[in-house]
Design a protein around this motif. Structure first.
Motif, short mmCIF file in Angstrom:
data_model
loop_
_atom_site.label_atom_id
_atom_site.label_comp_id
_atom_site.label_asym_id
_atom_site.label_seq_id
_atom_site.Cartn_x
_atom_site.Cartn_y
_atom_site.Cartn_z
N PRO A 116 -38.41 49.09 -31.98
CA PRO A 116 -38.86 48.60 -30.66
C PRO A 116 -37.79 48.71 -29.57
N PHE A 117 -36.56 49.04 -29.95
CA PHE A 117 -35.45 49.02 -28.99
C PHE A 117 -34.78 50.38 -28.82
N GLY A 118 -35.50 51.45 -29.09
CA GLY A 118 -34.94 52.79 -28.90
C GLY A 118 -34.52 53.48 -30.17
N GLY A 119 -34.76 52.83 -31.33
CA GLY A 119 -34.49 53.48 -32.60
C GLY A 119 -33.02 53.49 -32.97
N PHE A 120 -32.73 54.10 -34.12
CA PHE A 120 -31.35 54.23 -34.59
C PHE A 120 -31.22 55.54 -35.33
N ASP A 121 -30.14 56.26 -35.03
CA ASP A 121 -29.85 57.55 -35.67
C ASP A 121 -28.35 57.64 -35.88
N HIS A 122 -27.91 57.95 -37.09
CA HIS A 122 -26.47 57.88 -37.37
C HIS A 122 -25.67 58.93 -36.62
N ASN A 123 -26.27 60.10 -36.34
CA ASN A 123 -25.54 61.11 -35.55
C ASN A 123 -25.30 60.60 -34.13
N ALA A 124 -26.35 60.03 -33.55
CA ALA A 124 -26.20 59.47 -32.20
C ALA A 124 -25.23 58.30 -32.21
N GLN A 125 -25.25 57.50 -33.28
CA GLN A 125 -24.34 56.36 -33.37
C GLN A 125 -22.89 56.83 -33.43
N ALA A 126 -22.65 57.97 -34.06
CA ALA A 126 -21.28 58.51 -34.09
C ALA A 126 -20.79 58.81 -32.67
N ILE A 127 -21.67 59.34 -31.84
CA ILE A 127 -21.31 59.57 -30.43
C ILE A 127 -21.03 58.25 -29.74
N ARG A 128 -21.84 57.24 -30.00
CA ARG A 128 -21.63 55.91 -29.39
C ARG A 128 -20.27 55.35 -29.80
N ILE A 129 -19.89 55.56 -31.04
CA ILE A 129 -18.61 55.06 -31.52
C ILE A 129 -17.45 55.74 -30.80
N VAL A 130 -17.49 57.06 -30.70
CA VAL A 130 -16.34 57.78 -30.14
C VAL A 130 -16.32 57.76 -28.62
N THR A 131 -17.41 57.32 -27.98
CA THR A 131 -17.41 57.23 -26.52
C THR A 131 -17.37 55.80 -26.00
N ARG A 132 -17.73 54.81 -26.84
CA ARG A 132 -17.83 53.44 -26.35
C ARG A 132 -17.20 52.38 -27.25
N LEU A 133 -17.50 52.45 -28.54
CA LEU A 133 -17.23 51.29 -29.41
C LEU A 133 -15.80 51.20 -29.91
N GLU A 134 -15.10 52.31 -30.03
CA GLU A 134 -13.67 52.23 -30.36
C GLU A 134 -12.94 51.78 -29.10
N ARG A 135 -12.30 50.63 -29.17
CA ARG A 135 -11.69 50.06 -27.96
C ARG A 135 -10.23 49.71 -28.23
N HIS A 136 -9.40 50.74 -28.16
CA HIS A 136 -7.98 50.55 -28.45
C HIS A 136 -7.08 51.05 -27.32
N TYR A 137 -7.62 51.91 -26.48
CA TYR A 137 -6.81 52.55 -25.45
C TYR A 137 -6.90 51.78 -24.13
N ALA A 138 -5.82 51.78 -23.39
CA ALA A 138 -5.77 51.00 -22.14
C ALA A 138 -6.64 51.61 -21.04
N ASP A 139 -6.80 52.92 -21.03
CA ASP A 139 -7.43 53.59 -19.90
C ASP A 139 -8.91 53.91 -20.08
N PHE A 140 -9.43 53.72 -21.29
CA PHE A 140 -10.83 54.11 -21.50
C PHE A 140 -11.35 53.47 -22.79
N ASP A 141 -12.68 53.36 -22.87
CA ASP A 141 -13.34 53.01 -24.12
C ASP A 141 -13.54 54.29 -24.92
N GLY A 142 -13.69 54.14 -26.23
CA GLY A 142 -13.88 55.30 -27.07
C GLY A 142 -12.58 56.03 -27.35
N LEU A 143 -12.71 57.26 -27.82
CA LEU A 143 -11.54 58.07 -28.17
C LEU A 143 -11.23 59.14 -27.13
#
Length: 389
Positions: A116-143
């Motif tokens: 009901p909320f747009g589904g889930f796909d692990h390939n797309a989630q990998a993109i979400r991780i490397v662009t948003r969810l990894e939060r270690h760098y001072a200048d940006f989210d992701g890698l």
């Protein structure tokens, strides 16, 4: 190593979304690879499984060992074809970052809950991780990976085009809106290599793991194409070889045949098409990296066998039901009580002004869990857990 004209040349990269100074001793694609290896999501792959749940045995493959094997195959094929081995390796190492706990079983459960909320796909989630969810760098989210690495992760299964009545996974839609990944085209040859290396690696190691688990035996594989001739060749060369060595020698021949077939087909297709740039590769009417038609048909028979005897084996189905229940319990609990999420997730929860955004945050959290942590959290939050076999 001299790169082919149709390879991804690091000096011609489209760069990063957030501009950074070039490294003085690493190419942009080497830097991508290193960031992936040092990411939290990559470390978590150690305790995420392929088919068997993490506690079931130390010798079964995990997502981490699988990713390392995929990277090794990708480097080998890329090197032979004159492609950029660093980019192929980076994409290979990142391809499973978006997987949930409990392998495809966990993904199926989470996809159903997220429908009901747009589904889930692990390939797309990998993109979400490397662009948003990894939060270690001072200048940006992701890698802040290069465009070429992001393209390869996004197009792991080829061009991404929504069919009639379909929508693209929201994680891909968001990333593509921020930076056009040209989802409708084929990916670079390096990305295609990473994708087929995934097929080679899991076809090979699922045979290994299935034998080790006792779900089938060597006699079963003797009756199949590719595996049968491999065992026969070993028996002819090494009569009376002990069981474990015989198994290893046969399956390494299966592995070798797949790699050699891909290389041979790629050389034929490249010689015929004569691409002069990576742009030519993306514009072809199909993939340049693929199995030959005869081997592809033989591998379909092996995958059909694995589906019946391994992926849907009665003992595996019992475990699938158990871990599906874990995901189905955790997701609605966090939706109803988001204050149960760890403190570092609270700001995102407070900023979520719709039920849909909250669902995506909860999905991010649950998807990031390892097998072990999901079981532990379920036991803690529900004061019980489905019994371990």
């Amino acid at each position: 190593m001299m790169l082919a004209p149709f390879a991804c040349h690091p000096e011609e990269t489209r760069g990063r979304l957030h501009e950074e100074r070039m490294s003085s001793f690493r190419s942009p694609f080497q830097r991508d690879r290193d960031r992936i290896i040092h990411s939290s999501a990559f470390r978590r792959l150690k305790h995420k499984t392929q088919v068997f749940v993490e506690h079931e045995g130390d010798y079964y493959r995990t997502r981490l060992t699988h990713s390392i094997e995929v990277a090794q195959v990708a480097r080998t094929i890329s090197g032979v074809l004159g492609l950029n081995t660093d980019l192929a390796e980076a994409i290979a190492l990142a391809h499973d970052l978006g997987h949930t706990p409990f392998g495809h079983t966990g993904e199926d459960a989470l996809a159903e809950l997220m429908a009901p909320f747009g589904g889930f796909d692990h390939n797309a989630q990998a993109i979400r991780i490397v662009t948003r969810l990894e939060r270690h760098y001072a200048d940006f989210d992701g890698l802040n990976l290069t465009w070429e690495a992001l393209e390869g992760i996004a197009k792991h299964n080829g061009p991404v085009v929504a069919g009639v009545g379909e929508v693209l996974p929201y994680a891909l839609t968001e990333a593509n809106a921020e930076w056009d990944l040209e989802l409708h085209t084929f990916a670079s040859a390096e990305a295609q290599v990473a994708a087929i290396a995934d097929d080679i690696a899991y076809s090979h190691h699922d045979l290994h793991d299935g034998l080790r688990s006792g779900l089938f035996d060597e006699a079963d594989l003797m009756a199949l194409p590719v595996t049968g001739p491999a065992f026969a060749a070993v028996d002819a060369l090494y009569p009376g070889l002990d069981k474990m060595r015989r198994r290893h020698e046969a399956l390494r021949r299966v592995f070798g045949r797949m790699v050699e077939d891909v290389i041979a087909v790629a050389r034929i297709r490249l010689d015929a098409a004569k691409p002069q740039s990576v742009h030519d590769i993306r514009g072809m009417d199909g993939t340049v990296i693929r199995f030959s038609k005869p081997l592809f048909q033989e591998l379909k028979a092996i995958r059909s066998f694995l589906f019946t005897r391994m992926y849907r084996a009665p003992s595996v189905m019992v475990e699938r039901a158990r871990v599906t229940a874990v995901v189905r319990d955790l997701f609605p609990l966090f939706m109803a009580q988001p204050e149960l999420l760890p403190e570092e997730w609270r700001d995102d929860v407070l900023a979520a002004d719709t039920h849909q955004l909250l669902a995506r945050i909860v999905a991010d959290y649950v998807a990031g869990m390892t097998d072990r942590f999901a079981l532990q959290e379920h036991a803690r939050l529900f004061q019980s857990a489905p019994p371990v076999r």
